[in-house]
Design a protein around this motif. Sequence first.
Motif, PDB file in Angstrom:
ATOM      1  N   CYS A 165       0.843  -1.195   0.000  1.00 27.26           N
ATOM      2  CA  CYS A 165       0.000   0.000   0.000  1.00 27.26           C
ATOM      3  C   CYS A 165       0.878   1.245   0.000  1.00 27.26           C
ATOM      4  CB  CYS A 165      -0.913  -0.012   1.223  1.00 27.26           C
ATOM      5  SG  CYS A 165      -2.233  -1.235   1.092  1.00 27.26           S
ATOM      6  N   GLY A 166       0.411   2.278  -0.679  1.00 25.69           N
ATOM      7  CA  GLY A 166       1.167   3.513  -0.772  1.00 25.69           C
ATOM      8  C   GLY A 166       2.209   3.510  -1.867  1.00 25.69           C
ATOM      9  N   SER A 205       5.877  -1.523   4.456  1.00 27.38           N
ATOM     10  CA  SER A 205       5.956  -0.709   5.669  1.00 27.38           C
ATOM     11  C   SER A 205       4.703   0.127   5.907  1.00 27.38           C
ATOM     12  CB  SER A 205       7.176   0.221   5.588  1.00 27.38           C
ATOM     13  OG  SER A 205       7.099   1.049   4.426  1.00 27.38           O
ATOM     14  N   ASN A 206       3.847   0.266   4.904  1.00 26.74           N
ATOM     15  CA  ASN A 206       2.654   1.105   5.037  1.00 26.74           C
ATOM     16  C   ASN A 206       1.413   0.266   5.332  1.00 26.74           C
ATOM     17  OD1 ASN A 206       4.172   3.413   4.295  1.00 26.74           O
ATOM     18  ND2 ASN A 206       3.845   2.961   2.130  1.00 26.74           N
ATOM     19  N   PRO A 207       0.512   0.770   6.186  1.00 22.32           N
ATOM     20  CA  PRO A 207      -0.745   0.059   6.442  1.00 22.32           C
ATOM     21  C   PRO A 207      -1.685   0.165   5.243  1.00 22.32           C
ATOM     22  CG  PRO A 207      -0.755   2.167   7.559  1.00 22.32           C
ATOM     23  CD  PRO A 207       0.621   2.007   6.966  1.00 22.32           C
ATOM     24  N   CYS A 208      -2.638  -0.731   5.189  1.00 20.62           N
ATOM     25  CA  CYS A 208      -3.648  -0.716   4.134  1.00 20.62           C
ATOM     26  C   CYS A 208      -5.011  -0.377   4.737  1.00 20.62           C
ATOM     27  CB  CYS A 208      -3.733  -2.079   3.444  1.00 20.62           C
ATOM     28  SG  CYS A 208      -2.303  -2.528   2.438  1.00 20.62           S
ATOM     29  N   GLN A 209      -5.715   0.551   4.110  1.00 20.37           N
ATOM     30  CA  GLN A 209      -7.079   0.861   4.499  1.00 20.37           C
ATOM     31  C   GLN A 209      -8.018   0.023   3.638  1.00 20.37           C
ATOM     32  OE1 GLN A 209      -7.730   5.078   4.229  1.00 20.37           O
ATOM     33  NE2 GLN A 209      -6.431   5.535   6.004  1.00 20.37           N
ATOM     34  N   VAL A 210      -8.865  -0.768   4.281  1.00 20.51           N
ATOM     35  CA  VAL A 210      -9.713  -1.691   3.540  1.00 20.51           C
ATOM     36  C   VAL A 210     -11.184  -1.456   3.850  1.00 20.51           C
ATOM     37  CG1 VAL A 210      -7.921  -3.466   3.445  1.00 20.51           C
ATOM     38  CG2 VAL A 210      -9.543  -3.480   5.330  1.00 20.51           C
ATOM     39  N   PRO A 280      -4.352   5.894  -2.207  1.00 20.19           N
ATOM     40  CA  PRO A 280      -4.154   7.036  -3.108  1.00 20.19           C
ATOM     41  C   PRO A 280      -3.406   6.674  -4.383  1.00 20.19           C
ATOM     42  CG  PRO A 280      -2.715   7.194  -1.185  1.00 20.19           C
ATOM     43  CD  PRO A 280      -3.692   6.112  -0.907  1.00 20.19           C
ATOM     44  N   LYS A 281      -2.657   5.586  -4.376  1.00 19.19           N
ATOM     45  CA  LYS A 281      -1.910   5.154  -5.556  1.00 19.19           C
ATOM     46  C   LYS A 281      -2.718   4.228  -6.455  1.00 19.19           C
ATOM     47  CE  LYS A 281       1.867   7.288  -4.373  1.00 19.19           C
ATOM     48  NZ  LYS A 281       2.380   8.442  -5.154  1.00 19.19           N
TER      49      LYS A 281
END
Length: 303
Positions: A165-166, A205-210, A280-281
């Motif tokens: 993510c990211g 390293s980035n969290p994911c919003q689901v 956002p990506k």
Amino acid sequence: MDATFDPISGPGACATAPGSDLPGLATYRLPAAGGNGYTLMGSPTVIAKISSPAANSELAARLLDVDPSGTETLVARQLFRPQIGTARQVFQLHPSGHLFAAGHVAKLELLPKDAGGTTLNSYGRAANGQGDITVSNLDLRLPVVDGPGAAGGQVGAAPALPLPCGTEIAPQFSSVSYLRASIGNGKVVVKGKTAKVPVDSAPGSNPCQVQVRLLGSGKGTSGRSAKRHKKSGKKKVLGRGNATIAGGQSATVKLKLSKHGRGTVARGRGIRIQVTTIDPKGNTVQTAKVNFKHKKHKRHKKK
């Protein structure tokens, strides 16, 4: 064994060795190649849950070809430093082109080092302060030039790869081949007005919003509602929930079921789960049939 495949002090990539499994290593084997075999072309990819408590530990990987006589030949290798803690991680071995002929076995070895000689006379330097590494739920993926159905049906369509993510992929690659968060192992559990869904966040390293939704087929509705769903082609939303999951981790996402959803789930027909990663990506979506079980509330007798 380290010295056998050493490119400096030993024969290196042209060396052969007995293909038996060695103590102290984690060894994985694919089924023997069927049909006319299959041809590796690219980077073998390893996706696994890795637990590494020490900061300086390394993981050495080797892909080998074990022929029917039991002799193995080195195909590809790599050194990887896992992140500290326990997480789902991805790494690739160096790209290679190699024919796994009929009857040959693709064998993956994971070692604490790939160093057979001194520091300057070896393939790779051994890590300082090497600690124990635990690997589980490993998935080995080999990119091949053969189409689905080759090698006696062993070659299948390429599954989607986890995308952190990211981050975003190069424009020449299709985002359809990637997922950021995905449905995890285990069953969906329904109890009363809630459903619990296992979800895996993509490594990184980035969290994911689901956003997780439980979907019905739209069948069983009546009147204007049925006509509306049929015309739009949309599935009936039975329940939904949101969560933020750390990179490489698994979590159980709670969904609040609607009144209609509770009734539909009880009948258990045409139900799917949909995991959408809001990023956002670029968002990714995975939808699959649901295997779920009910948990009944305990009833207490009045005294």
